[in-house]
Design a protein around this motif. Structure first.
Motif, PDB file in Angstrom:
ATOM      1  N   GLY A  86       0.891  -0.761   0.102  1.00 35.43           N
ATOM      2  CA  GLY A  86      -0.211  -0.147   0.227  1.00 35.43           C
ATOM      3  C   GLY A  86       0.856   1.243   0.164  1.00 35.43           C
ATOM      4  O   GLY A  86       0.888   2.435  -0.899  1.00 35.43           O
ATOM      5  N   VAL A  87       2.215   0.728   1.498  1.00 38.22           N
ATOM      6  CA  VAL A  87       3.159   2.546   0.735  1.00 38.22           C
ATOM      7  C   VAL A  87       3.154   2.733  -0.462  1.00 38.22           C
ATOM      8  O   VAL A  87       3.894   3.826  -0.798  1.00 38.22           O
ATOM      9  N   ALA A  88       3.695   1.428  -1.274  1.00 40.14           N
ATOM     10  CA  ALA A  88       4.484   1.478  -2.581  1.00 40.14           C
ATOM     11  C   ALA A  88       3.558   2.439  -3.282  1.00 40.14           C
ATOM     12  O   ALA A  88       4.790   3.570  -3.868  1.00 40.14           O
ATOM     13  N   ALA A  89       2.835   2.329  -3.711  1.00 39.65           N
ATOM     14  CA  ALA A  89       1.264   3.217  -4.343  1.00 39.65           C
ATOM     15  C   ALA A  89       1.539   4.605  -3.682  1.00 39.65           C
ATOM     16  O   ALA A  89       2.172   5.513  -4.895  1.00 39.65           O
ATOM     17  N   VAL A  90       1.617   4.337  -2.526  1.00 43.20           N
ATOM     18  CA  VAL A  90       1.128   5.787  -2.327  1.00 43.20           C
ATOM     19  C   VAL A  90       2.329   6.551  -2.125  1.00 43.20           C
ATOM     20  O   VAL A  90       2.464   7.823  -3.062  1.00 43.20           O
ATOM     21  N   LEU A  91       3.810   5.826  -2.454  1.00 47.79           N
ATOM     22  CA  LEU A  91       4.961   6.557  -2.738  1.00 47.79           C
ATOM     23  C   LEU A  91       5.182   7.240  -4.136  1.00 47.79           C
ATOM     24  O   LEU A  91       5.607   8.343  -4.264  1.00 47.79           O
ATOM     25  N   GLU A  92       5.278   6.190  -5.052  1.00 42.44           N
ATOM     26  CA  GLU A  92       4.874   6.451  -6.365  1.00 42.44           C
ATOM     27  C   GLU A  92       3.929   7.834  -6.645  1.00 42.44           C
ATOM     28  O   GLU A  92       4.271   8.577  -7.510  1.00 42.44           O
ATOM     29  N   TRP A  93       2.616   7.731  -6.217  1.00 41.02           N
ATOM     30  CA  TRP A  93       1.750   8.953  -6.445  1.00 41.02           C
ATOM     31  C   TRP A  93       2.862  10.416  -5.712  1.00 41.02           C
ATOM     32  O   TRP A  93       2.427  11.402  -6.603  1.00 41.02           O
ATOM     33  N   MET A  94       3.452  10.443  -5.059  1.00 35.32           N
ATOM     34  CA  MET A  94       3.922  12.046  -4.530  1.00 35.32           C
ATOM     35  C   MET A  94       5.193  11.911  -5.258  1.00 35.32           C
ATOM     36  O   MET A  94       4.864  12.775  -4.634  1.00 35.32           O
ATOM     37  N   ARG A  95       5.516  10.812  -5.170  1.00 34.60           N
ATOM     38  CA  ARG A  95       6.719  11.280  -6.402  1.00 34.60           C
ATOM     39  C   ARG A  95       6.522  12.079  -7.434  1.00 34.60           C
ATOM     40  O   ARG A  95       7.110  12.553  -8.121  1.00 34.60           O
ATOM     41  N   ASN A  96       5.744  10.998  -8.375  1.00 29.45           N
ATOM     42  CA  ASN A  96       4.818  11.443  -9.426  1.00 29.45           C
ATOM     43  C   ASN A  96       4.071  13.327  -9.573  1.00 29.45           C
ATOM     44  O   ASN A  96       4.056  13.801 -10.457  1.00 29.45           O
ATOM     45  N   TYR A  97       3.493  13.577  -8.430  1.00 29.07           N
ATOM     46  CA  TYR A  97       2.650  14.426  -8.057  1.00 29.07           C
ATOM     47  C   TYR A  97       3.326  15.660  -6.981  1.00 29.07           C
ATOM     48  O   TYR A  97       2.677  14.992  -5.907  1.00 29.07           O
ATOM     49  N   PRO A  98       4.452  15.715  -6.551  1.00 27.72           N
ATOM     50  CA  PRO A  98       4.826  16.152  -5.307  1.00 27.72           C
ATOM     51  C   PRO A  98       4.859  17.545  -4.722  1.00 27.72           C
ATOM     52  O   PRO A  98       4.234  17.668  -3.239  1.00 27.72           O
ATOM     53  N   ASP A  99       4.157  18.661  -5.172  1.00 26.47           N
ATOM     54  CA  ASP A  99       3.500  19.419  -5.355  1.00 26.47           C
ATOM     55  C   ASP A  99       2.091  19.296  -4.627  1.00 26.47           C
ATOM     56  O   ASP A  99       1.444  20.319  -4.103  1.00 26.47           O
ATOM     57  N   HIS A 100       1.405  18.573  -5.527  1.00 24.41           N
ATOM     58  CA  HIS A 100      -0.339  18.750  -5.442  1.00 24.41           C
ATOM     59  C   HIS A 100      -0.069  17.685  -5.542  1.00 24.41           C
ATOM     60  O   HIS A 100      -1.638  16.717  -5.726  1.00 24.41           O
ATOM     61  N   TYR A 101       0.297  16.017  -4.724  1.00 31.14           N
ATOM     62  CA  TYR A 101      -0.349  14.843  -4.354  1.00 31.14           C
ATOM     63  C   TYR A 101      -1.849  15.063  -3.434  1.00 31.14           C
ATOM     64  O   TYR A 101      -2.535  14.099  -3.546  1.00 31.14           O
ATOM     65  N   GLN A 102      -1.767  16.076  -2.423  1.00 32.47           N
ATOM     66  CA  GLN A 102      -3.171  16.079  -1.589  1.00 32.47           C
ATOM     67  C   GLN A 102      -4.674  17.304  -2.019  1.00 32.47           C
ATOM     68  O   GLN A 102      -5.228  16.755  -1.731  1.00 32.47           O
ATOM     69  N   SER A 103      -4.401  17.325  -3.436  1.00 28.66           N
ATOM     70  CA  SER A 103      -5.035  17.537  -3.949  1.00 28.66           C
ATOM     71  C   SER A 103      -5.949  16.981  -5.183  1.00 28.66           C
ATOM     72  O   SER A 103      -6.884  17.975  -5.962  1.00 28.66           O
TER      73      SER A 103
END
Length: 816
Positions: free
Chosen positions: A50-67
């Motif tokens: 689960g964390v692996a998928a989240v890490l990739e998303w955060m890496r791909n969208y570092p500035d707006h992964y929350q939005s």
């Protein structure tokens, strides 16, 4: 903070520290690798992927992964059991919410409402937890490629449970389609207990195992398992056979009292019902804190029990394999296994239900049901200590699953044969699919094959401009209702006359009952009022006891690993190198066996020959498990009958088998003429058993999966008799007019491979041929022979009479 720092901070906020295996998975996934994670139950596997998928998303969208919202499906989590989805959903929801990622988590199982399913189709959550059957239902939906276009990761959870089954093949096929639909897709499996890890990875990944980078991650975590066998006070007075472990009831109660929550695993649903009733009868103070859980009980009741376990309000639950898999019940600190689980992997899986968290000790008590099972207890502990876990053998080329899958694709978007064949051949199961087999499958789904082409209902798929499609809405509906590879006996719902449904029971059991009869189900004593359609209406009975239902398929054979360990333990006794308390406890009985007959060394094969008032007996002891013994008994009976006309009664258990005749058995002549030979083994097996009838019964399951028979619409299920008659008629037609029908050939192959375990039987014969023969002539049945005699008696007399008969026989043999 970068993505890693965010995750590390979140772990710290929970009081956790990431394990090296979790970080290895994260890094491998971010490098674009596929793989399989092997880690103990309760060690944090969910967060590894689960964390692996989240890490990739955060890496791909570092500035707006929350939005970033409405991102489409990113992570598909395939689980073999609906009960697991709740814990996975909870863990992953906590992960995305508390790390601030703008994802939604959903689940899609047979219990998901139609409204929720429609909402998911319109807007998929970023994480979807799903069963293999529900995944195939999505593949049967119009527009499914758009649903999976953005998919980055598929996790096959509890892969060891799917491997070696048609559900596993079903999953392989789904993965082959998803790889073509979603670019940059990675596949990861999670497995706890499995022997052939390398092969398991190859089955999961298929051709990608060789074409793309992959990694097998082994968690370097020693899951501590405390195993203790409950020993009878006097082995001489402990049942030799024929019991369900009730004699150990008084030894289980102190364990329940001293534990916070205990799971009591039984091997069959009947045994589960009996133990629940006996516990309440003997210890009524457990009322309200003792529950029962098995697959035939209604989903509402099972869910309540699971919630109560989570909340820690239950003292104990008597259960079956319905609670085998990784459901996270923190309050459970103790497990009791009643009777041998017959498999090291199954035993460790059940042990892992206690102490289900990193660093915790799993505690399991083994309660034997008969004397000879004590040795299995010793074998289990040795195998568990050395992690001598069984392999899961892959299923190859099941044509029924392939035919169902092709219709699934035709129901939705349709398919082009050349493209789909290329995908299918990249799977492990169908890597060797021949062109003629492929053409047969295409002909089968379009016309029903050579013998059924004149019947319109079997012409499901049409060909339009080279594309295979289902245009009939009725055909599409019936197919969607039949998707899946789990084919169980036709069952009837059990429902209160004024009230709710409490579960389901096999039709064959209810069919033998008449109104007014009383039976036990879901821990209640019920009276049958009447049957209407496929519903049996009941009311509570004032009686305290009733008939215990029997479910088919309850007996599990001894695994090859446990068989080998069992022979080792007998050798330890003979060599006077006993290092197990269970074997030490068995010494008086083993001494009696040795005195009356003998005990085989590992390099010996023992046969006991004796005469009683019943006739002439020959007892053989391969210690290879019930299924192998069933095949060997029939094989030996056939080969001996070729020497002289003779008829046999046959009985077997996990340790040996009996041939009983009304005239002396020419055993020595049979041995000289090749009784143990492996030449012509398959031909002799097929002549020795009623392979046609066995294949006919196996064909019912194959016909249902392939779509030849339809089990009915919801609430209007067809009876088991109707389904058996339909499939039986088709079996006869194919056998007479289409002998090369691949579904017929599959039925015979499955009987040989799975029902009679021909491969294991061959290895047993090869071992026996290398061993010294130990032929003894005891004057009466020995402790080894006694349980086999009981197995034969079981088929002739009721359980009450059987118990009395066993007691009399045991006293007689003991005194003698």
């Amino acid at each position: 903070m970068n993505a890693y720092q965010i995750i590390k901070s979140w772990f710290s906020s929970k009081g956790w520290k990431s394990f090296p295996f979790q970080e290895e998975v994260w890094q491998a996934y971010l490098r674009g690798e596929n793989g399989l994670l092997n880690a103990p139950t309760g060690s944090g596997k969910t967060y590894a992927l689960g964390v692996a998928a989240v890490l990739e998303w955060m890496r791909n969208y570092p500035d707006h992964y929350q939005s970033q919202t409405n991102n489409g499906l990113q992570l598909l989590w395939v689980t073999p059991l609906k009960a697991l989805s709740k814990d996975i959903e909870k863990a992953l929801t906590e992960l995305v919410n508390e790390t601030g990622i703008s994802w939604k988590v959903g689940k899609r199982t047979g219990d998901t409402s139609s409204g929720e399913r429609e909402r998911q189709k319109r807007q998929m959550p970023e994480i979807l937890i799903i069963t293999p059957e529900s995944l195939h239902l999505l593949l049967a939906s119009k527009g499914y490629p758009a649903m999976f276009r953005n998919l980055r990761l598929v996790v096959a959870d509890e892969w060891h449970e799917l491997l070696g089954t048609k559900r596993g093949v079903h999953t392989e096929l789904a993965l082959s389609r998803l790889k073509s639909v979603a670019s940059n897709l990675r596949i990861w499996g999670i497995s706890a207990t499995i022997g052939n890890l390398q092969e398991a990875t190859e089955v999961l990944l298929g051709e990608d195992m060789h074409a793309k980078p992959f990694r097998i991650v082994r968690a370097n975590i020693e899951k501590r398992v405390k195993i203790e066998t409950l020993l009878p006070d006097e082995v001489e007075r402990f049942p030799w056979a024929g019991h369900l472990g009730i004699k150990m009831l008084d030894k289980v109660i102190p364990i329940i009292r001293d534990s916070k929550t205990t799971l009591i695993f039984t091997n069959t649903r009947s045994q589960c019902e009996i133990w629940y009733q006996r516990l309440l009868e003997a210890y009524p103070e457990l009322a309200g804190v003792l529950a029962i859980h098995h697959g035939s009980i209604s989903s509402e009741t099972r869910t309540w029990v699971e919630e109560a376990l989570h909340q820690g309000i239950l003292k104990a639950v008597v259960c079956t394999s319905s609670l085998d898999l990784g459901v996270d019940f923190h309050p459970v600190d103790t497990v009791v296994q009643v009777g041998s689980p017959k498999s090291v992997g199954r035993f460790l899986q059940r042990a892992g239900r206690s102490g289900h968290q990193p660093g915790a000790v799993s505690v399991i008590y083994f309660a034997p049901t008969s004397s000879l099972e004590l040795i299995e207890g010793a074998a289990l502990r040795t195998a568990a200590d050395t992690r001598h876990v069984e392999d899961r053998i892959p299923v190859l080329k099941p044509m029924d699953v392939l035919c169902q899958y092709l219709v699934t694709l035709a129901v939705s978007e349709g398919f082009e044969p050349a493209k789909i064949l290329s995908e299918i051949r990249k799977t492990f199961s169908y890597g060797m699919l021949r062109e003629d087999e492929w053409q047969w499958a295409l002909q089968f789904i379009t016309s029903g094959g050579a013998t059924l082409q004149q019947y319109e209902e079997y012409s499901k798929v049409e060909v339009e401009n080279g594309r295979y499609l289902v245009n009939s809405r009725k055909t599409a509906l019936r197919h969607r209702l039949s998707i899946g590879t789990i084919v169980s006996e036709a069952s009837m719902r059990i429902k209160f006359l004024r009230g709710s449904s409490i579960g389901s029971i096999e039709e064959s059991f209810i069919a033998r009952m008449k109104p007014g009869d009383v039976f036990v189900f879901a821990g209640r004593v019920l009276e049958l009022i009447h049957i209407k359609g496929m519903i049996a209406y009941v009311k509570r009975s004032k009686k305290k006891t009733g008939i215990i239902p029997r479910w088919d398929g309850g007996r599990m054979p001894l695994s090859s690993q446990l068989s080998e360990m069992y022979r080792d333990k007998l050798d330890e006794y003979l060599e006077k190198k006993i290092n197990a308390v269970e074997v030490e406890k068995m010494v008086p009985l083993l001494d009696l066996q040795f005195k009356r007959s003998g005990i085989p060394h590992k390099d010996e094969f023992m046969i006991e020959v004796l005469e009683t008032t019943e006739g002439y007996h020959a007892f053989f002891y391969p210690f290879e498990g019930r299924l192998v013994h069933e095949g060997l008994a029939a094989l030996f009976a056939f080969r001996i009958s070729q020497i002289m006309p003779i008829s046999f009664s046959i009985a077997m258990n996990d340790y040996g088998f009996e041939l009983l005749a009304d005239k002396p058995i020419p055993l020595e002549e049979a041995i000289k003429q090749g009784l143990f030979d492996t030449h012509r083994l398959v031909d002799d097996i097929q002549q020795s058993v009623n392979s046609t009838e066995m294949a006919r019964r196996k064909f019912r399951e194959i016909a249902a999966i392939a779509g030849l028979v339809f089990s009915g619409y919801p609430g209007r299920n067809k009876s088991n008799k109707h389904l058996q008659a339909s499939s039986g008629l088709l079996f006869d037609v194919f056998s007479e007019y289409d002998r090369n029908n691949l579904l017929i050939l599959q039925a015979y192959e499955e009987v040989l491979t799975f029902q009679l375990e021909e491969g294991r039987m061959r290895k047993a014969l090869e071992r026996i041929r290398q061993q010294k023969l130990l032929i003894t002539h005891p004057s009466r049945p020995t402790p080894f022979a006694f349980p086999i005699l009981v197995d034969r008696l079981r088929e002739k007399i009721s359980s009450e009479k059987l118990e009395d008969r066993i007691k009399r026989m045991q006293i007689l043999y003991d005194e003698a």
